[in-house]
Design a protein around this motif. Structure first.
Motif, PDB file in Angstrom:
ATOM      1  N   ALA A  47       3.505 -78.183   3.256  1.00  0.00           N
ATOM      2  CA  ALA A  47       4.720 -78.531   3.988  1.00  0.00           C
ATOM      3  C   ALA A  47       5.358 -77.292   4.607  1.00  0.00           C
ATOM      4  O   ALA A  47       5.881 -77.345   5.725  1.00  0.00           O
ATOM      5  CB  ALA A  47       5.709 -79.226   3.058  1.00  0.00           C
ATOM      6  N   LEU A  48       5.315 -76.175   3.908  1.00  0.00           N
ATOM      7  CA  LEU A  48       5.848 -74.939   4.463  1.00  0.00           C
ATOM      8  C   LEU A  48       5.049 -74.495   5.679  1.00  0.00           C
ATOM      9  O   LEU A  48       5.615 -74.073   6.697  1.00  0.00           O
ATOM     10  CB  LEU A  48       5.834 -73.835   3.402  1.00  0.00           C
ATOM     11  N   TYR A  49       3.741 -74.579   5.577  1.00  0.00           N
ATOM     12  CA  TYR A  49       2.889 -74.234   6.719  1.00  0.00           C
ATOM     13  C   TYR A  49       3.216 -75.130   7.910  1.00  0.00           C
ATOM     14  O   TYR A  49       3.366 -74.662   9.044  1.00  0.00           O
ATOM     15  CB  TYR A  49       1.421 -74.384   6.333  1.00  0.00           C
ATOM     16  N   ALA A  50       3.375 -76.407   7.642  1.00  0.00           N
ATOM     17  CA  ALA A  50       3.708 -77.345   8.711  1.00  0.00           C
ATOM     18  C   ALA A  50       5.080 -77.057   9.300  1.00  0.00           C
ATOM     19  O   ALA A  50       5.300 -77.246  10.500  1.00  0.00           O
ATOM     20  CB  ALA A  50       3.665 -78.780   8.179  1.00  0.00           C
ATOM     21  N   SER A  51       5.999 -76.573   8.470  1.00  0.00           N
ATOM     22  CA  SER A  51       7.362 -76.318   8.932  1.00  0.00           C
ATOM     23  C   SER A  51       7.425 -75.196   9.953  1.00  0.00           C
ATOM     24  O   SER A  51       8.322 -75.193  10.808  1.00  0.00           O
ATOM     25  CB  SER A  51       8.258 -75.951   7.737  1.00  0.00           C
ATOM     26  N   TYR A  52       6.510 -74.250   9.866  1.00  0.00           N
ATOM     27  CA  TYR A  52       6.526 -73.115  10.782  1.00  0.00           C
ATOM     28  C   TYR A  52       5.346 -73.170  11.752  1.00  0.00           C
ATOM     29  O   TYR A  52       5.498 -73.436  12.938  1.00  0.00           O
ATOM     30  CB  TYR A  52       6.526 -71.808   9.989  1.00  0.00           C
ATOM     31  N   VAL A  53       4.160 -72.968  11.248  1.00  0.00           N
ATOM     32  CA  VAL A  53       2.983 -72.931  12.117  1.00  0.00           C
ATOM     33  C   VAL A  53       2.711 -74.297  12.727  1.00  0.00           C
ATOM     34  O   VAL A  53       2.435 -74.416  13.926  1.00  0.00           O
ATOM     35  CB  VAL A  53       1.755 -72.420  11.331  1.00  0.00           C
ATOM     36  N   GLY A  54       2.784 -75.338  11.920  1.00  0.00           N
ATOM     37  CA  GLY A  54       2.505 -76.673  12.431  1.00  0.00           C
ATOM     38  C   GLY A  54       3.463 -77.089  13.530  1.00  0.00           C
ATOM     39  O   GLY A  54       3.054 -77.680  14.543  1.00  0.00           O
ATOM     40  N   VAL A  55       4.746 -76.782  13.351  1.00  0.00           N
ATOM     41  CA  VAL A  55       5.742 -77.093  14.378  1.00  0.00           C
ATOM     42  C   VAL A  55       5.390 -76.405  15.687  1.00  0.00           C
ATOM     43  O   VAL A  55       5.402 -77.017  16.765  1.00  0.00           O
ATOM     44  CB  VAL A  55       7.145 -76.663  13.895  1.00  0.00           C
ATOM     45  N   ALA A  56       5.070 -75.116  15.616  1.00  0.00           N
ATOM     46  CA  ALA A  56       4.776 -74.340  16.828  1.00  0.00           C
ATOM     47  C   ALA A  56       3.510 -74.821  17.511  1.00  0.00           C
ATOM     48  O   ALA A  56       3.482 -75.011  18.733  1.00  0.00           O
ATOM     49  CB  ALA A  56       4.665 -72.858  16.477  1.00  0.00           C
ATOM     50  N   LEU A  57       2.458 -75.028  16.743  1.00  0.00           N
ATOM     51  CA  LEU A  57       1.194 -75.453  17.335  1.00  0.00           C
ATOM     52  C   LEU A  57       1.314 -76.837  17.966  1.00  0.00           C
ATOM     53  O   LEU A  57       0.766 -77.087  19.044  1.00  0.00           O
ATOM     54  CB  LEU A  57       0.090 -75.452  16.277  1.00  0.00           C
ATOM     55  N   GLY A  58       2.018 -77.741  17.299  1.00  0.00           N
ATOM     56  CA  GLY A  58       2.152 -79.094  17.828  1.00  0.00           C
ATOM     57  C   GLY A  58       2.894 -79.135  19.153  1.00  0.00           C
ATOM     58  O   GLY A  58       2.458 -79.796  20.109  1.00  0.00           O
ATOM     59  N   ALA A  59       4.016 -78.421  19.233  1.00  0.00           N
ATOM     60  CA  ALA A  59       4.793 -78.407  20.470  1.00  0.00           C
ATOM     61  C   ALA A  59       4.033 -77.707  21.592  1.00  0.00           C
ATOM     62  O   ALA A  59       4.081 -78.134  22.752  1.00  0.00           O
ATOM     63  CB  ALA A  59       6.136 -77.732  20.235  1.00  0.00           C
ATOM     64  N   LEU A  60       3.338 -76.629  21.248  1.00  0.00           N
ATOM     65  CA  LEU A  60       2.587 -75.900  22.272  1.00  0.00           C
ATOM     66  C   LEU A  60       1.425 -76.735  22.790  1.00  0.00           C
ATOM     67  O   LEU A  60       1.172 -76.789  24.005  1.00  0.00           O
ATOM     68  CB  LEU A  60       2.085 -74.577  21.703  1.00  0.00           C
ATOM     69  N   ALA A  61       0.707 -77.408  21.902  1.00  0.00           N
ATOM     70  CA  ALA A  61      -0.412 -78.255  22.330  1.00  0.00           C
ATOM     71  C   ALA A  61       0.076 -79.371  23.242  1.00  0.00           C
ATOM     72  O   ALA A  61      -0.559 -79.689  24.264  1.00  0.00           O
ATOM     73  CB  ALA A  61      -1.127 -78.833  21.107  1.00  0.00           C
ATOM     74  N   ALA A  62       1.209 -79.979  22.908  1.00  0.00           N
ATOM     75  CA  ALA A  62       1.754 -81.045  23.749  1.00  0.00           C
ATOM     76  C   ALA A  62       2.107 -80.513  25.137  1.00  0.00           C
ATOM     77  O   ALA A  62       1.836 -81.162  26.158  1.00  0.00           O
ATOM     78  CB  ALA A  62       2.989 -81.650  23.083  1.00  0.00           C
ATOM     79  N   LEU A 121      -6.696 -74.663  22.077  1.00  0.00           N
ATOM     80  CA  LEU A 121      -6.128 -73.606  22.895  1.00  0.00           C
ATOM     81  C   LEU A 121      -4.789 -73.140  22.331  1.00  0.00           C
ATOM     82  O   LEU A 121      -4.487 -71.942  22.339  1.00  0.00           O
ATOM     83  CB  LEU A 121      -5.962 -74.080  24.333  1.00  0.00           C
ATOM     84  N   ALA A 122      -3.984 -74.068  21.838  1.00  0.00           N
ATOM     85  CA  ALA A 122      -2.699 -73.695  21.239  1.00  0.00           C
ATOM     86  C   ALA A 122      -2.912 -72.753  20.061  1.00  0.00           C
ATOM     87  O   ALA A 122      -2.221 -71.734  19.928  1.00  0.00           O
ATOM     88  CB  ALA A 122      -1.951 -74.946  20.790  1.00  0.00           C
ATOM     89  N   GLU A 123      -3.883 -73.061  19.212  1.00  0.00           N
ATOM     90  CA  GLU A 123      -4.152 -72.197  18.060  1.00  0.00           C
ATOM     91  C   GLU A 123      -4.681 -70.840  18.514  1.00  0.00           C
ATOM     92  O   GLU A 123      -4.348 -69.806  17.929  1.00  0.00           O
ATOM     93  CB  GLU A 123      -5.139 -72.867  17.109  1.00  0.00           C
ATOM     94  N   ARG A 124      -5.480 -70.844  19.560  1.00  0.00           N
ATOM     95  CA  ARG A 124      -6.007 -69.582  20.083  1.00  0.00           C
ATOM     96  C   ARG A 124      -4.874 -68.725  20.633  1.00  0.00           C
ATOM     97  O   ARG A 124      -4.828 -67.512  20.400  1.00  0.00           O
ATOM     98  CB  ARG A 124      -7.054 -69.865  21.165  1.00  0.00           C
ATOM     99  N   LEU A 125      -3.968 -69.336  21.382  1.00  0.00           N
ATOM    100  CA  LEU A 125      -2.851 -68.594  21.955  1.00  0.00           C
ATOM    101  C   LEU A 125      -1.935 -68.027  20.875  1.00  0.00           C
ATOM    102  O   LEU A 125      -1.547 -66.854  20.925  1.00  0.00           O
ATOM    103  CB  LEU A 125      -2.051 -69.507  22.889  1.00  0.00           C
ATOM    104  N   VAL A 126      -1.593 -68.851  19.902  1.00  0.00           N
ATOM    105  CA  VAL A 126      -0.728 -68.385  18.824  1.00  0.00           C
ATOM    106  C   VAL A 126      -1.449 -67.324  17.987  1.00  0.00           C
ATOM    107  O   VAL A 126      -0.851 -66.324  17.570  1.00  0.00           O
ATOM    108  CB  VAL A 126      -0.271 -69.565  17.949  1.00  0.00           C
ATOM    109  N   GLY A 127      -2.739 -67.521  17.775  1.00  0.00           N
ATOM    110  CA  GLY A 127      -3.502 -66.527  17.036  1.00  0.00           C
ATOM    111  C   GLY A 127      -3.488 -65.173  17.718  1.00  0.00           C
ATOM    112  O   GLY A 127      -3.357 -64.127  17.073  1.00  0.00           O
ATOM    113  N   ALA A 128      -3.596 -65.185  19.043  1.00  0.00           N
ATOM    114  CA  ALA A 128      -3.678 -63.933  19.790  1.00  0.00           C
ATOM    115  C   ALA A 128      -2.323 -63.268  19.997  1.00  0.00           C
ATOM    116  O   ALA A 128      -2.251 -62.048  20.165  1.00  0.00           O
ATOM    117  CB  ALA A 128      -4.328 -64.191  21.150  1.00  0.00           C
ATOM    118  N   THR A 129      -1.241 -64.047  19.982  1.00  0.00           N
ATOM    119  CA  THR A 129       0.073 -63.481  20.290  1.00  0.00           C
ATOM    120  C   THR A 129       0.997 -63.343  19.081  1.00  0.00           C
ATOM    121  O   THR A 129       1.952 -62.565  19.130  1.00  0.00           O
ATOM    122  CB  THR A 129       0.801 -64.345  21.337  1.00  0.00           C
TER     123      THR A 129
END
Length: 207
Positions: free
Chosen positions: A120-135, A151-159
């Motif tokens: 749930a903690l992972y979802a609260s931070y990383v999951g929130v960001a990845l979901g909104a970015l993918a959309a 692509l969202a995970e790749r972008l967040v991973g790189a930045t």
């Protein structure tokens, strides 16, 4: 005047979050939370029957607060790609906030004992960001819907994730004040983020 109902519920969560951050999950007790919240143990247990339930409720609140602070990419710029740049930068900026790092470390420490809380903690931070970015990538950047999460995970991973991993290991300076989105250009190298986004979005194939 004594707190009751929803007011007491929210007050307990405010206090509990600080106690968990200060003492960690293991050392936090319901006795300490009740004392700090100036309420009875009976009232505390009426709202949260176990320490695990209390921790879970704190995570739910963190999820809501973080989602509101990060918002969605389109809030940062009208131009879709610049919105991606600033959204990734804002995510990176928020992860410099010391309480976020401390609660995330706690989730890692308790992952074996409290796997649902850690997820749930992972979802609260990383999951929130990845979901909104993918959309955003699918809706505004003409990225195929099936490819957008990759692509969202790749972008967040790189930045973001390089900074994030260093922060978790104590290798980055953190801040005790909530980062202000108005200071984004001061806190994050936007040109570096633009360069990464340009490379990643120019690759074409996501395989």
């Amino acid at each position: 005047m004594a707190r009751r109902g929803d007011v007491l519920h929210e007050h307990i969560l405010d206090v509990a979050k600080q106690v968990f951050l200060e003492l960690g999950y293991e050392r936090t007790s319901m006795d300490v939370v009740a004392a700090r919240a100036a309420t009875s143990k009976r009232s505390l247990y009426a709202h949260f029957p176990t320490k695990e339930a209390l921790f879970g409720a704190c995570i739910e609140r963190l999820h809501t607060l973080f989602e509101g602070r990060l918002s969605v990419p389109s809030q940062y710029a009208d131009e879709p790609l610049e919105a991606v740049v600033r959204y990734c930068a804002r995510f990176r900026q928020l992860l410099a906030y010391a309480p976020i790092v401390r609660i995330s470390r706690m989730g890692i420490t308790e992952a074996d004992r409290l796997p649902e809380a850690s997820r749930a903690l992972y979802a609260s931070y990383v999951g929130v960001a990845l979901g909104a970015l993918a959309a955003h990538l699918a809706e505004r950047c003409t990225v195929p819907a099936d490819d957008a999460p990759v692509l969202a995970e790749r972008l967040v991973g790189a930045t973001v994730f390089g900074f994030w991993s260093r922060a978790l290991f104590g290798l980055e300076a953190l801040r005790d004040d909530m980062p202000d989105a108005a200071a984004l250009a001061e806190d994050v190298d936007l040109e570096a983020v633009r360069a990464v986004v340009g490379v990643e979005l120019g690759r074409g194939s996501l395989t």
